[in-house]
Each structure stands twice: as structure tokens, then as C-alpha cells.
Design an enzyme around this catalytic site. Structure first.
Site, PDB file in Angstrom:
ATOM      1  CD  GLU A  78       7.494  -0.912  11.873  1.00 47.43           C
ATOM      2  OE1 GLU A  78       6.708  -0.139  11.313  1.00 47.43           O
ATOM      3  OE2 GLU A  78       8.060  -1.847  11.280  1.00 47.43           O
ATOM      4  N   GLY A  87       9.727 -11.603  -4.807  1.00 49.65           N
ATOM      5  CA  GLY A  87       8.976 -12.832  -5.052  1.00 49.65           C
ATOM      6  C   GLY A  87       7.739 -12.937  -4.197  1.00 49.65           C
ATOM      7  CG  ASN A  99      -0.358  -0.028   2.511  1.00 55.81           C
ATOM      8  OD1 ASN A  99       0.662  -0.679   2.704  1.00 55.81           O
ATOM      9  ND2 ASN A  99      -0.922   0.682   3.450  1.00 55.81           N
ATOM     10  CB  CYS A 108      -2.509   0.102   8.056  1.00 54.02           C
ATOM     11  SG  CYS A 108      -1.123   1.195   8.364  1.00 54.02           S
ATOM     12  N   GLY A 113       5.043 -14.177  -1.365  1.00 58.03           N
ATOM     13  CA  GLY A 113       5.149 -14.419   0.075  1.00 58.03           C
ATOM     14  C   GLY A 113       5.380 -15.876   0.377  1.00 58.03           C
ATOM     15  N   GLY A 140       9.130 -15.002   0.702  1.00 58.51           N
ATOM     16  CA  GLY A 140       8.865 -14.577   2.083  1.00 58.51           C
ATOM     17  C   GLY A 140       9.042 -15.743   3.038  1.00 58.51           C
ATOM     18  CD  GLU A 182       3.986  -2.021  13.570  1.00 55.55           C
ATOM     19  OE1 GLU A 182       2.824  -1.590  13.671  1.00 55.55           O
ATOM     20  OE2 GLU A 182       4.805  -1.976  14.496  1.00 55.55           O
TER      21      GLU A 182
HETATM   22  P1  NAD Z   1       0.111  -9.447   3.007  1.00 53.57           P
HETATM   23  O1  NAD Z   1       0.129  -9.956   4.406  1.00 53.57           O
HETATM   24  O2  NAD Z   1      -0.608 -10.242   1.989  1.00 53.57           O
HETATM   25  O3  NAD Z   1       1.595  -9.282   2.448  1.00 53.57           O
HETATM   26  C1  NAD Z   1       2.556  -8.502   3.090  1.00 53.57           C
HETATM   27  C2  NAD Z   1       3.927  -9.017   2.750  1.00 53.57           C
HETATM   28  O4  NAD Z   1       4.081 -10.314   3.319  1.00 53.57           O
HETATM   29  C3  NAD Z   1       4.173  -9.175   1.246  1.00 53.57           C
HETATM   30  O5  NAD Z   1       5.502  -8.819   0.964  1.00 53.57           O
HETATM   31  C4  NAD Z   1       3.964 -10.658   1.030  1.00 53.57           C
HETATM   32  O6  NAD Z   1       4.636 -11.181  -0.082  1.00 53.57           O
HETATM   33  C5  NAD Z   1       4.536 -11.208   2.331  1.00 53.57           C
HETATM   34  N1  NAD Z   1       4.084 -12.568   2.679  1.00 53.57           N
HETATM   35  C6  NAD Z   1       2.911 -13.162   2.365  1.00 53.57           C
HETATM   36  N2  NAD Z   1       2.914 -14.438   2.832  1.00 53.57           N
HETATM   37  C7  NAD Z   1       4.085 -14.639   3.449  1.00 53.57           C
HETATM   38  C8  NAD Z   1       4.693 -15.737   4.113  1.00 53.57           C
HETATM   39  N3  NAD Z   1       4.085 -16.927   4.214  1.00 53.57           N
HETATM   40  N4  NAD Z   1       5.913 -15.579   4.645  1.00 53.57           N
HETATM   41  C9  NAD Z   1       6.545 -14.399   4.552  1.00 53.57           C
HETATM   42  N5  NAD Z   1       6.061 -13.321   3.903  1.00 53.57           N
HETATM   43  C10 NAD Z   1       4.840 -13.442   3.367  1.00 53.57           C
HETATM   44  O7  NAD Z   1      -0.429  -7.956   3.092  1.00 53.57           O
HETATM   45  P2  NAD Z   1      -0.720  -6.961   1.880  1.00 53.57           P
HETATM   46  O8  NAD Z   1      -1.982  -7.404   1.226  1.00 53.57           O
HETATM   47  O9  NAD Z   1       0.518  -6.790   1.071  1.00 53.57           O
HETATM   48  O10 NAD Z   1      -0.958  -5.582   2.663  1.00 53.57           O
HETATM   49  C11 NAD Z   1      -2.183  -5.182   3.175  1.00 53.57           C
HETATM   50  C12 NAD Z   1      -2.236  -5.421   4.669  1.00 53.57           C
HETATM   51  O11 NAD Z   1      -1.167  -4.756   5.314  1.00 53.57           O
HETATM   52  C13 NAD Z   1      -3.492  -4.841   5.287  1.00 53.57           C
HETATM   53  O12 NAD Z   1      -4.016  -5.772   6.200  1.00 53.57           O
HETATM   54  C14 NAD Z   1      -2.993  -3.605   6.026  1.00 53.57           C
HETATM   55  O13 NAD Z   1      -3.765  -3.209   7.121  1.00 53.57           O
HETATM   56  C15 NAD Z   1      -1.649  -4.056   6.456  1.00 53.57           C
HETATM   57  N6  NAD Z   1      -0.799  -2.907   6.763  1.00 53.57           N
HETATM   58  C16 NAD Z   1      -0.483  -2.660   8.072  1.00 53.57           C
HETATM   59  C17 NAD Z   1       0.297  -1.546   8.405  1.00 53.57           C
HETATM   60  C18 NAD Z   1       0.669  -1.245   9.831  1.00 53.57           C
HETATM   61  O14 NAD Z   1       1.551  -0.425  10.030  1.00 53.57           O
HETATM   62  N7  NAD Z   1       0.056  -1.851  10.814  1.00 53.57           N
HETATM   63  C19 NAD Z   1       0.748  -0.703   7.393  1.00 53.57           C
HETATM   64  C20 NAD Z   1       0.392  -0.985   6.073  1.00 53.57           C
HETATM   65  C21 NAD Z   1      -0.371  -2.099   5.758  1.00 53.57           C
END
Ligand code: NAD
Length: 479
Positions: free
Chosen positions: A460, A204, A150, A282, A206, A210, A248
């Protein structure tokens, strides 16, 4: 355009030659490919990081600081290029990337470049025991940073900057949905003189890249921002490996409006806190609760303003709302609008996909306001993360507090009132890591940032981040 991994200061194709398409949300077209890096790529990144760690962790704070500040300056010099790249990759207006995302990424490096020179540890004299204790704050080693789509560069650098400032070496993965500016950052780091291996960027999915990072037995800390479900999975994998974790996660933030607020300021800010970045922040106030006495007026004024927002191609100067980040995400948000209708929510405005002439396959959606009759419906409880807000009236301060807290999340809350005692009472009792009173998203990078409940663990920002990226070691000397 093909993106490559940045490992040991150089760009590489993935070892497995496995690639993923990269889409432009504004027109729905594939415009390049990114590596789907395997365990082997993560291992190469880890080896580069590990071999540089002894030198980088012993590099003086002044030298580290100078390099971080240089990275910040180079980001500023390349503002236009980065803003355009971020917009193309994410769908956000160029104007937003230019004023928020990229300047903030530059600030992250500048801030932590300065903060590390002020980071100090404690000493404790054990009076009567003839001993003195001092606490070392040592970098952890190789750490993993994983970020979402985002605010791509903004959140990627929010992790990387404190990690390297504290003397760690990093294996970092941006979201596969928005990899472009992370890719470009590699060039900047080299130009700024960051020694090779300090920052390694692997691209790549997640579930492949990831997962390889979080499972790596010698990557000793993971700083993650993303969804709550992914956070829970990471916690499960990391726990038996005893990794340090900062998570987060998602939010469903209340925006509580009392009749005694500064109305015009509240109205303007509420439009922003609802729809900035297509509602994909978020911290967006996705649940609006309004004191009953001004509910009708607010509803009329708010809808009027929302209808004035211009949805359009992200490169256009007058665009307020660009494209959503991806087709699956647009479909997810549309599903919630359908759920709202099933739950008897009233769509006050928006609710439909939009077609922008010339960009018919882009992922555009009207800003949507849903009036709900109960806070317990799904659209009021689950994170939608798009240009969709709910609204409902409340009668008393207690009612507002109850409905605000009755969700599984606890990231941020916004409160609009000029009653000082009420603002302090409510700030104390709101279940969230961050409370804004009479403002939204006013950020001071020294403050702790993070959520409670299902919004995550850890904080953070400022010295909190430098503490996370270091291990405290107490030394006790008897004299
Ligand atoms: P997501 O959890 O799908 O992905 C986030 C990251 O995690 C990506 O880089 C993804 O490739 C990686 N990932 C996915 N599966 C993984 C695994 N098994 N192991 C390791 N890494 C993995 O989230 P998204 O759709 O990219 O982002 C949206 C979400 O992020 C929303 O829920 C939003 O609220 C949250 N968000 C939170 C904050 C905060 O500061 N609290 C800030 C921004 C976004």
C-alpha cells in the site's frame, strides 16, 4: 446508539434486521448496536457502487481531488468528536486518537487527493518497429475494502482514499469491533459532496458481511488488512474468482538493539514501539533483542520506564495505556501470559489484569515484559497483539539476524545502531517489508508499505496503492 449502513449516500437499517451489540472497552458496557449486514445489504451496496461507477470514473482528477481534500478538511474540523468516538469504541486514549488516528485519517484523504493529480502512466517507443506503446491506468470498477479494529479510521481510510481517488467505487466494511468512526465518515462524505454510491459502508461480522463482499463475483479487487488466518481464507475464496488482492496481515516484529546506539533515544522509542495503542499496532516491536554487553543495563532502565506508564481510563489526559479492544482479546492476551509462564518465561513486570476504579468491567491489562531464554518459544513466535513484549540478549550480528528472521512473519523490523555498514548489511538481510533504523513508525505516505512471508502480499502507500486500484492496459499503435 444504533449505527446504520451508508449505501447510495443514505443511512439504512440492515435488510434482515439483524443487529450486533457494540461494546465500550473502557467500561465493558454495551453502548449501541450495529447491523450484521447480509448478502442482500452487500448487494444493495454493490448496485449503488456499480451505477455510479461510469460517472465517477469519468470525473476529472481535479474534481475528485477537491472532494477528497474537502473530506480531509471536514475530518480536521471534527477532530474532537471523531477522537472521542474512536476512543470510546476502541479503548485507546483520546489523546492518541487526537494526535495520531484522526489526523492520519485526514492525511490519507489529503495525500491521495494530491497524489491522484500526479499519477502518470508510461509510454514506450518501439524503435525500429514504427510503433508507440502507451499504458492506460484504468480504475477497476467496484472494489472491496475490509479493515481491522486496531487503528479503525486510520486503516479504513488508508484503503478507501486511494480506491476512490483512482476512480473506483467502493463497498467497505470496518471491523465489527470498532464501527463508529466509519459510520460517522458517511456524514462527512455527504457533506463534502462525494457523489452518492461512490463509497458504501456496510457493517457486520466478518463471517457474514465480510464473506459476502469477498464472495461477490463482481467486486473485482479486495484490499484487506487484518489477521493472517483471515488473509489466507480470503486468498482461497478470491483465487478462483480472479480478484486482485492486497493483504496486509499480522506481524511479530524484531526490535534489535546494539550497544553503539543513541541509548536515550532508543529507550524512549522502545517504550513507545512496545506499548503504543496498548501494543495493538501491527508494527509494534514485540520481540526485543539486545546486545549482551548492554543487556543488564537495558533491562533495568526499560522496566523502570515501563512501570511508570499509566494505565487508565482513555479519556484521562495522563493515561498512557487505555483498555484493550474487547473481552475476548483481553482473554487471548492473558492466555499468552499463561503460556509464557508454562514455557519458563520470566515475567519482569506486569502480567495482570487491572481494575480501574469506576470502570471495574473495563478491559485493562498491565504492560508486560517477559524475558525468554529461547527465541523458539510460542510467545516469541506467535502474534500476541497486546501490551506484551519479550526480550532476550544476543552476542553477534549474525545471531541477531538469525533470531530476527526465524519467524513466519515479515512485516517490519527496527534496528538501533550507529554503525553505518552494519545498519546497511542488516537492512539488506532482514526479512521484512519495512526496516526502521534508529527510529520507529516514522511514516512517509509515498513509501511502499506492506509485509513479506505470512505478513501479506502487495504494497500500500503512494503510487503503489494507485497501481493496485487500477488495471494497466497497454495500447500499441503502429505508424
Ligand atoms: P481479523 O482478521 O479478525 O479481522 C479483520 C477484518 O476482516 C474485520 O473487518 C473482520 O470482520 C473481517 N473478516 C473476518 N473474517 C472475514 C471473512 N471470512 N471474510 C471477509 N472479512 C472477514 O483481524 P483483527 O482482529 O480485526 O485485527 C488484528 C490483526 O490485524 C492482527 O493480526 C494485526 O497484525 C493485523 N493488522 C495488520 C496490519 C498491516 O498493515 N499489516 C495493520 C493492522 C492490523
Amino acid at each position: 446508539m444504533n449505527i446504520q449502513n451508508y449505501i447510495n449516500g443514505q443511512f439504512h437499517n440492515p435488510a434482515s434486521n439483524d443487529w450486533i451489540d457494540n461494546y465500550c472497552p473502557a467500561n465493558g458496557k454495551v453502548y449501541g448496536q450495529i447491523p450484521n449486514s447480509s448478502k442482500a445489504d452487500v448487494e444493495n451496496a454493490y448496485i449503488a457502487a456499480k451505477s455510479t461507477f461510469p460517472t465517477w470514473s469519468q470525473t476529472t482528477l481535479e474534481a475528485r481531488s477537491r472532494i477528497l481534500i474537502k473530506i480531509s478538511e471536514l475530518l480536521e474540523t471534527n477532530l474532537q468528536r471523531f477522537a472521542e468516538a474512536e476512543s470510546k469504541d476502541n479503548g485507546k486514549p483520546v489523546s492518541l486518537a487526537k494526535t495520531i488516528d484522526i489526523p492520519r485519517a485526514a492525511s490519507n484523504f489529503r495525500f491521495f487527493g494530491n497524489a491522484i493529480t500526479q499519477f502518470a502512466s508510461e509510454s514506450h517507443e518501439s524503435v525500429g518497429l514504427d510503433a508507440i506503446n502507451y499504458t492506460l491506468r484504468q480504475p477497476i470498477g467496484v472494489v472491496g475494502c475490509i479493515s481491522p479494529w486496531n487503528l479503525p479510521l486510520y486503516l479504513f481510510t488508508w484503503k478507501i482514499a486511494p480506491a476512490i481517488a483512482a476512480g473506483n467505487c467502493v463497498v467497505a466494511k470496518p471491523s465489527e469491533v470498532t464501527p463508529m468512526t466509519a459510520y460517522l465518515l458517511g456524514e462527512i462524505c455527504t457533506e463534502a459532496g462525494l457523489p452518492k454510491g461512490v463509497l458504501n459502508i456496510v457493517h457486520g461480522l466478518g463471517t457474514t458481511t465480510g464473506q459476502a463482499i469477498i464472495e461477490h463475483p463482481d467486486i473485482k479487487a479486495i484490499s484487506f488488512t487484518g489477521g493472517t488466518t483471515t488473509g489466507a481464507h480470503i486468498a482461497k475464496v478470491a483465487a478462483p474468482l480472479f480478484k486482485k488482492l492486497s493483504l496486509e496481515l499480522g506481524g511479530k516484529n524484531p526490535n534489535i538493539i546494539f550497544a553503539d546506539c543513541d541509548y536515550d533515544d532508543m529507550l524512549e522509542t522502545t517504550v513507545r514501539s512496545s506499548f503504543a495503542n496498548q501494543g495493538q499496532i501491527c508494527l509494534c516491536g514485540s520481540r526485543i533483542f539486545v546486545e549482551a554487553s548492554i543487556y543488564k543495563k537495558f533491562k533495568t532502565d526499560f522496566i523502570k520506564k515501563v512501570k511508570q506508564l499509566k494505565v487508565g481510563h482513555p479519556s484521562k489526559e495522563d493515561t498512557n495505556i487505555g483498555a484493550l479492544v474487547s473481552k475476548p482479546h483481553l482473554e487471548k492476551v492473558m492466555q499468552y501470559i499463561a503460556i509464557a509462564k508454562e514455557e519458563n518465561g520470566m515475567i519482569l513486570c506486569g502480567g495482570n489484569k487491572m481494575t480501574i476504579t469506576g470502570y471495574e468491567n473495563g478491559y485493562y491489562l498491565e504492560p508486560t515484559v517477559i524475558e525468554v531464554s529461547t527465541d523458539e518459544c510460542r510467545v516469541n513466535q506467535e502474534e500476541i497483539f497486546g501490551p506484551v513484549v519479550t526480550m532476550m540478549p544476543f552476542n553477534t550480528e549474525d545471531d541477531a539476524l538469525q533470531i530476527a528472521n526465524k519467524v513466519k512473519y515479515g512485516l517490519s523490523a527496527t534496528l538501533w545502531t550507529n554503525n553505518l555498514k552494519r545498519s546497511m548489511r542488516m537492512s539488506n538481510q532482514l526479512q521484512s517489508g519495512i526496516v526502521w533504523v534508529n527510529t520507529w513508525m516514522l511514516r512517509d505516505l509515498r513509501t511502499p508499505f506492506g509485509g513479506i512471508k505470512a505478513s501479506g502480499i502487495g504494497r500500500e502507500g503512494g503510487f503503489e496503492a494507485l497501481r493496485f486500484f487500477t488495471e494497466a492496459k497497454n495500447v500499441c499503435i503502429k505508424y
